[in-house]
Design a protein around this motif. Structure first.
Motif, PDB file in Angstrom:
ATOM      1  N   GLU A  73       0.838  -1.209   0.000  1.00  0.00           N
ATOM      2  CA  GLU A  73       0.000   0.000   0.000  1.00  0.00           C
ATOM      3  C   GLU A  73       0.866   1.248   0.000  1.00  0.00           C
ATOM      4  O   GLU A  73       0.588   2.192  -0.737  1.00  0.00           O
ATOM      5  N   VAL A  74       1.913   1.260   0.823  1.00  0.00           N
ATOM      6  CA  VAL A  74       2.817   2.414   0.858  1.00  0.00           C
ATOM      7  C   VAL A  74       3.440   2.621  -0.522  1.00  0.00           C
ATOM      8  O   VAL A  74       3.487   3.743  -1.034  1.00  0.00           O
ATOM      9  N   ARG A  75       3.900   1.528  -1.112  1.00  0.00           N
ATOM     10  CA  ARG A  75       4.548   1.630  -2.422  1.00  0.00           C
ATOM     11  C   ARG A  75       3.568   2.099  -3.492  1.00  0.00           C
ATOM     12  O   ARG A  75       3.894   2.978  -4.307  1.00  0.00           O
ATOM     13  N   TRP A  76       2.366   1.521  -3.533  1.00  0.00           N
ATOM     14  CA  TRP A  76       1.392   1.903  -4.554  1.00  0.00           C
ATOM     15  C   TRP A  76       0.864   3.317  -4.340  1.00  0.00           C
ATOM     16  O   TRP A  76       0.615   4.037  -5.313  1.00  0.00           O
ATOM     17  N   LYS A  77       0.695   3.725  -3.102  1.00  0.00           N
ATOM     18  CA  LYS A  77       0.224   5.097  -2.839  1.00  0.00           C
ATOM     19  C   LYS A  77       1.217   6.106  -3.399  1.00  0.00           C
ATOM     20  O   LYS A  77       0.832   7.134  -3.949  1.00  0.00           O
ATOM     21  N   LYS A  78       2.503   5.780  -3.288  1.00  0.00           N
ATOM     22  CA  LYS A  78       3.555   6.662  -3.789  1.00  0.00           C
ATOM     23  C   LYS A  78       3.690   6.581  -5.313  1.00  0.00           C
ATOM     24  O   LYS A  78       3.842   7.599  -5.984  1.00  0.00           O
ATOM     25  N   SER A  79       3.637   5.373  -5.886  1.00  0.00           N
ATOM     26  CA  SER A  79       3.946   5.206  -7.308  1.00  0.00           C
ATOM     27  C   SER A  79       2.741   5.280  -8.236  1.00  0.00           C
ATOM     28  O   SER A  79       2.905   5.544  -9.433  1.00  0.00           O
ATOM     29  N   LEU A  80       1.538   5.065  -7.733  1.00  0.00           N
ATOM     30  CA  LEU A  80       0.375   5.031  -8.626  1.00  0.00           C
ATOM     31  C   LEU A  80       0.153   6.336  -9.386  1.00  0.00           C
ATOM     32  O   LEU A  80      -0.150   6.289 -10.590  1.00  0.00           O
ATOM     33  N   PRO A  81       0.318   7.513  -8.777  1.00  0.00           N
ATOM     34  CA  PRO A  81       0.121   8.733  -9.580  1.00  0.00           C
ATOM     35  C   PRO A  81       1.021   8.786 -10.824  1.00  0.00           C
ATOM     36  O   PRO A  81       0.600   9.262 -11.870  1.00  0.00           O
ATOM     37  N   LYS A  82       2.241   8.249 -10.724  1.00  0.00           N
ATOM     38  CA  LYS A  82       3.141   8.230 -11.878  1.00  0.00           C
ATOM     39  C   LYS A  82       2.688   7.195 -12.907  1.00  0.00           C
ATOM     40  O   LYS A  82       2.996   7.321 -14.091  1.00  0.00           O
ATOM     41  N   ALA A  83       1.985   6.168 -12.446  1.00  0.00           N
ATOM     42  CA  ALA A  83       1.507   5.106 -13.335  1.00  0.00           C
ATOM     43  C   ALA A  83       0.160   5.459 -13.956  1.00  0.00           C
ATOM     44  O   ALA A  83      -0.524   4.596 -14.490  1.00  0.00           O
TER      45      ALA A  83
END
Length: 181
Positions: free
Chosen positions: A44-54
């Motif tokens: 969740e921490v990783r996706w919360k950070k990276s999802l906007p770029k994806a």
């Protein structure tokens, strides 16, 4: 079932699918010390950070949802691997279906969404990396991928082989899929 572009708020649902898919797929392949690093909290921490770029530029994440619950997701964008970039300008970064929802056609629908997205950015060809010992890799052959390359990979201090599948004509793939639907 609905296929749509992901939003930044989908990070938690994507993380759950990612963890459950990964643990189910690789439970017989990776050692416990690798599997134990895959938790809902860390993803969740990783996706919360990276999802906007994806979700911007040429990169897009798609989700399959039912009654507000994310059941699967896939990502696509510009090829990251220099070895493949000369032939394949587009890349499907991954297709992940929750184990309880596999076999329902969600992966295929998400793959189609990724192909359409890549075509909209003039990527006529695409490739995807997966591990050679991924028990579900035949899916990529089912949707027309051809094995085009392999390379060593190290995960958790252990050596594996990753395999690239390529699609030389995404437009032809897309037209074939439209006939099937």
């Amino acid at each position: 079932m609905n296929i749509r572009r992901a939003s930044a708020d989908d990070y938690s649902g994507i993380a759950r699918v990612h963890v459950d898919n990964w643990l189910n797929t690789y439970k017989e392949i990776f050692p416990a010390e690798v599997l134990n690093t895959w938790t809902y909290e860390t993803r969740e921490v990783r996706w919360k950070k990276s999802l906007p770029k994806a979700l911007s530029g040429g990169t897009m994440t798609f989700v399959a949802e039912e009654k507000g619950t994310i059941l699967a997701f896939a990502l696509a964008g510009t090829m990251r691997d220099a070895r493949l970039r000369m032939r394949y300008t587009g890349e499907i970064y991954g297709v992940f279906v929750h184990p309880e929802h596999q076999g329902r056609g969600l992966g295929r629908k998400l793959f189609e969404a990724c192909a359409e997205h890549l075509l909209s950015f003039d990527h006529a060809r695409a490739a995807l990396w997966t591990l050679e010992n991924n028990p579900d890799r035949d899916f990529f052959e089912t949707v027309g991928g051809k094995k085009v390359y392999d390379a060593p990979a190290e995960i958790g201090g252990h050596s594996y082989t990753k395999v690239a599948y390529g699609w030389d004509d995404l437009e032809k793939f897309q037209k074939h899929q439209l006939k099937l639907n």
